[in-house]
Design a protein around this motif. Sequence first.
Motif, short mmCIF file in Angstrom:
data_model
loop_
_atom_site.label_atom_id
_atom_site.label_comp_id
_atom_site.label_asym_id
_atom_site.label_seq_id
_atom_site.Cartn_x
_atom_site.Cartn_y
_atom_site.Cartn_z
N LEU A 38 0.84 -1.19 0.00
CA LEU A 38 0.00 0.00 0.00
C LEU A 38 0.88 1.24 0.00
CD1 LEU A 38 -2.73 1.50 0.31
CD2 LEU A 38 -2.43 1.25 2.79
N THR A 39 0.61 2.13 -0.92
CA THR A 39 1.30 3.42 -0.97
C THR A 39 0.29 4.50 -0.61
OG1 THR A 39 2.81 2.66 -2.68
CG2 THR A 39 2.58 5.03 -2.43
N LEU A 40 0.67 5.41 0.28
CA LEU A 40 -0.14 6.56 0.65
C LEU A 40 0.61 7.80 0.19
CD1 LEU A 40 -0.15 4.39 3.19
CD2 LEU A 40 -1.73 6.04 4.09
N PHE A 41 -0.11 8.77 -0.36
CA PHE A 41 0.51 10.00 -0.85
C PHE A 41 -0.32 11.20 -0.41
CE2 PHE A 41 0.93 13.32 -4.11
CZ PHE A 41 2.27 13.58 -3.98
N CYS A 42 0.31 12.11 0.32
CA CYS A 42 -0.34 13.35 0.77
C CYS A 42 -0.32 14.36 -0.37
CB CYS A 42 0.39 13.90 2.00
SG CYS A 42 -0.34 15.41 2.64
N ARG A 43 -1.49 14.85 -0.76
CA ARG A 43 -1.60 15.73 -1.93
C ARG A 43 -1.50 17.21 -1.55
NH1 ARG A 43 -6.59 14.60 -5.21
NH2 ARG A 43 -5.38 15.77 -6.71
N LEU A 134 -4.52 6.76 -1.98
CA LEU A 134 -4.13 5.42 -1.61
C LEU A 134 -4.01 4.58 -2.87
CD1 LEU A 134 -6.76 4.86 1.24
CD2 LEU A 134 -4.44 5.76 1.47
N HIS A 135 -2.95 3.79 -2.97
CA HIS A 135 -2.78 2.89 -4.10
C HIS A 135 -2.29 1.56 -3.56
CE1 HIS A 135 -0.39 1.20 -7.58
NE2 HIS A 135 -1.62 1.25 -8.02
N LEU A 136 -3.07 0.53 -3.82
CA LEU A 136 -2.78 -0.82 -3.34
C LEU A 136 -2.52 -1.73 -4.52
CD1 LEU A 136 -2.69 -2.87 -0.98
CD2 LEU A 136 -5.17 -3.09 -1.22
N PHE A 137 -1.41 -2.45 -4.44
CA PHE A 137 -1.05 -3.41 -5.48
C PHE A 137 -0.83 -4.74 -4.79
CE2 PHE A 137 2.11 -5.53 -8.22
CZ PHE A 137 1.44 -5.47 -9.42
N GLY A 138 -1.58 -5.76 -5.21
CA GLY A 138 -1.41 -7.05 -4.56
C GLY A 138 -2.37 -8.09 -5.09
N ARG A 139 -2.56 -9.13 -4.29
CA ARG A 139 -3.46 -10.23 -4.68
C ARG A 139 -4.31 -10.65 -3.50
NH1 ARG A 139 -0.77 -14.69 -2.65
NH2 ARG A 139 1.43 -14.31 -2.37
#
Length: 139
Positions: A38-43, A134-139
């Motif tokens: 999970l990547t979190l990025f403050c805009r 939020l960007h989630l990459f997975g399975r």
Amino acid sequence: MEQSQATVTIPTAGQGLTDITGKVSGWLQETGVRDGLLTLFCRHTSASLTIQENADPDVQRDLETFFSRLVAEDPALYRHTAEGPDDMPAHIRAALTQTQLSIPVQSGRLLLGTWQGIYLFEHRRAPHRRQVALHLFGR
């Protein structure tokens, strides 16, 4: 592999740390992804993200006190003063901290340590509504 994205809005009460762990964990559960990153990025340029202790509130208060000493709100120190005396110090504080975090996900849970929480660190004095992507990459 799957990807999920969302933007969460975080209301702040002004300067300080706002615990967003529950909001992020709730979204993670909705995705159904079990393992990934999970990547979190403050805009924003006057707020940031941090992983910090979530057991003793004195840790948060000490961090806030340290940053207020480290970066003074003195308009005589800065050229950029059009948005108020707390704006340029907020930009500096955000530059010294993180605007992006990456957290492993295992068995549908954030792999945070026992005493760790995810915080939005508001650097302006006034309340704001901040957005965290939020960007989630997975399975």
